[in-house]
Design a protein around this motif. Structure first.
Motif, PDB file in Angstrom:
ATOM      1  N   LEU A  12       0.838  -1.197   0.000  1.00 38.85           N
ATOM      2  CA  LEU A  12       0.000   0.000   0.000  1.00 38.85           C
ATOM      3  C   LEU A  12       0.875   1.250   0.000  1.00 38.85           C
ATOM      4  CD1 LEU A  12      -2.743   1.401   0.188  1.00 38.85           C
ATOM      5  CD2 LEU A  12      -2.680   1.042   2.659  1.00 38.85           C
ATOM      6  N   ARG A  15       2.150   1.868  -3.535  1.00 32.91           N
ATOM      7  CA  ARG A  15       1.080   2.366  -4.425  1.00 32.91           C
ATOM      8  C   ARG A  15       0.765   3.823  -4.130  1.00 32.91           C
ATOM      9  NH1 ARG A  15      -0.951   3.619  -8.778  1.00 32.91           N
ATOM     10  NH2 ARG A  15      -3.151   3.201  -9.193  1.00 32.91           N
ATOM     11  N   LEU A  16       0.705   4.185  -2.854  1.00 31.35           N
ATOM     12  CA  LEU A  16       0.447   5.575  -2.488  1.00 31.35           C
ATOM     13  C   LEU A  16       1.586   6.485  -2.949  1.00 31.35           C
ATOM     14  CD1 LEU A  16      -1.107   5.032   1.035  1.00 31.35           C
ATOM     15  CD2 LEU A  16      -2.272   5.956  -0.987  1.00 31.35           C
ATOM     16  N   SER A  61     -10.391   3.236   4.451  1.00 28.93           N
ATOM     17  CA  SER A  61     -10.168   3.247   3.008  1.00 28.93           C
ATOM     18  C   SER A  61      -9.544   4.575   2.612  1.00 28.93           C
ATOM     19  CB  SER A  61     -11.481   3.052   2.242  1.00 28.93           C
ATOM     20  OG  SER A  61     -12.355   4.145   2.456  1.00 28.93           O
ATOM     21  N   ARG A  63      -9.690   6.964  -0.844  1.00 24.79           N
ATOM     22  CA  ARG A  63     -10.217   7.195  -2.197  1.00 24.79           C
ATOM     23  C   ARG A  63      -9.335   8.254  -2.844  1.00 24.79           C
ATOM     24  NH1 ARG A  63     -16.156   7.090  -3.193  1.00 24.79           N
ATOM     25  NH2 ARG A  63     -15.956   6.089  -5.178  1.00 24.79           N
ATOM     26  N   GLY A  97      -2.772  -5.950  -4.081  1.00 26.46           N
ATOM     27  CA  GLY A  97      -1.407  -5.747  -3.622  1.00 26.46           C
ATOM     28  C   GLY A  97      -1.056  -6.693  -2.494  1.00 26.46           C
ATOM     29  N   TYR A 100      -3.193  -4.680   0.343  1.00 32.06           N
ATOM     30  CA  TYR A 100      -4.332  -3.827  -0.005  1.00 32.06           C
ATOM     31  C   TYR A 100      -5.063  -4.355  -1.231  1.00 32.06           C
ATOM     32  CZ  TYR A 100      -1.894  -1.893  -4.054  1.00 32.06           C
ATOM     33  OH  TYR A 100      -1.262  -1.761  -5.262  1.00 32.06           O
ATOM     34  N   GLU A 102      -7.340  -2.695  -4.607  1.00 28.66           N
ATOM     35  CA  GLU A 102      -7.624  -1.459  -5.332  1.00 28.66           C
ATOM     36  C   GLU A 102      -8.875  -1.665  -6.172  1.00 28.66           C
ATOM     37  OE1 GLU A 102      -5.528   1.665  -8.440  1.00 28.66           O
ATOM     38  OE2 GLU A 102      -4.281   0.314  -7.258  1.00 28.66           O
ATOM     39  N   ARG A 112     -10.076   5.834  -7.528  1.00 23.31           N
ATOM     40  CA  ARG A 112      -9.740   4.483  -7.073  1.00 23.31           C
ATOM     41  C   ARG A 112      -9.899   4.455  -5.568  1.00 23.31           C
ATOM     42  NH1 ARG A 112      -6.396   2.055 -11.055  1.00 23.31           N
ATOM     43  NH2 ARG A 112      -7.391   2.697 -12.987  1.00 23.31           N
ATOM     44  N   LEU A 114      -8.629   2.435  -2.273  1.00 24.82           N
ATOM     45  CA  LEU A 114      -7.646   1.505  -1.752  1.00 24.82           C
ATOM     46  C   LEU A 114      -8.104   1.045  -0.369  1.00 24.82           C
ATOM     47  CD1 LEU A 114      -4.477   3.563  -2.701  1.00 24.82           C
ATOM     48  CD2 LEU A 114      -5.559   1.763  -4.026  1.00 24.82           C
TER      49      LEU A 114
END
Length: 132
Positions: A12, A15-16, A61, A63, A97, A100, A102, A112, A114
């Motif tokens: 996560l 990805r962030l 979450s 968004r 992931g 996480y 998505e 999206r 997450l």
């Protein structure tokens, strides 16, 4: 498409890091929604939004807005450990992931969502059967 094609191999936090600079809406337990720009993603546990540090894995979450829609993915239903009133009963899973999920957000604004895996109770395939 099958489940294995959706595996990203990313955490996560990674990805962030790719989404830094995007507008995000953080859904935190007991504090509601925190909208703001993801201004910094630290390598380990924190992200900075609105001059505050958040621990992404502790959130319900995240968004993230302004991400182009994708056609790939699988229609699923997601049950969360927090009350969501069937908001995720028919949504497109676009990435899995390490820690996480998505999902592609619904609505006219592309987004999206997450979910840390700690917030997901189950994933299921929705049925299209009509009740008699």
């Amino acid at each position: 498409m099958n489940w294995h094609q959706l595996h990203t191999g990313k955490t996560l936090q990674q990805r962030l890091g790719e989404l830094q600079g995007h507008l995000a809406e953080l859904n935190a337990p007991l504090s509601g929604l925190e909208p703001g720009i993801i201004s910094k993603v630290y390598p380990r546990n924190f992200i900075k939004v609105n001059r505050q540090l958040f621990i992404p894995l502790s959130l319900n979450s995240i968004r993230v807005f302004d991400i182009p829609r994708t056609r790939q993915g699988i229609r699923v239903g997601i049950r969360t450990i927090f009350p969501s009133r069937n908001a995720f009963k028919n949504i497109r899973l676009v990435g899995i992931g390490v820690d996480y999920l998505e999902l592609q957000g619904k609505g006219k604004f592309s987004s999206r969502i997450l979910f840390p895996l700690t917030q997901v109770e189950s994933i299921y395939r929705p049925t299209n059967r009509k009740k008699k």
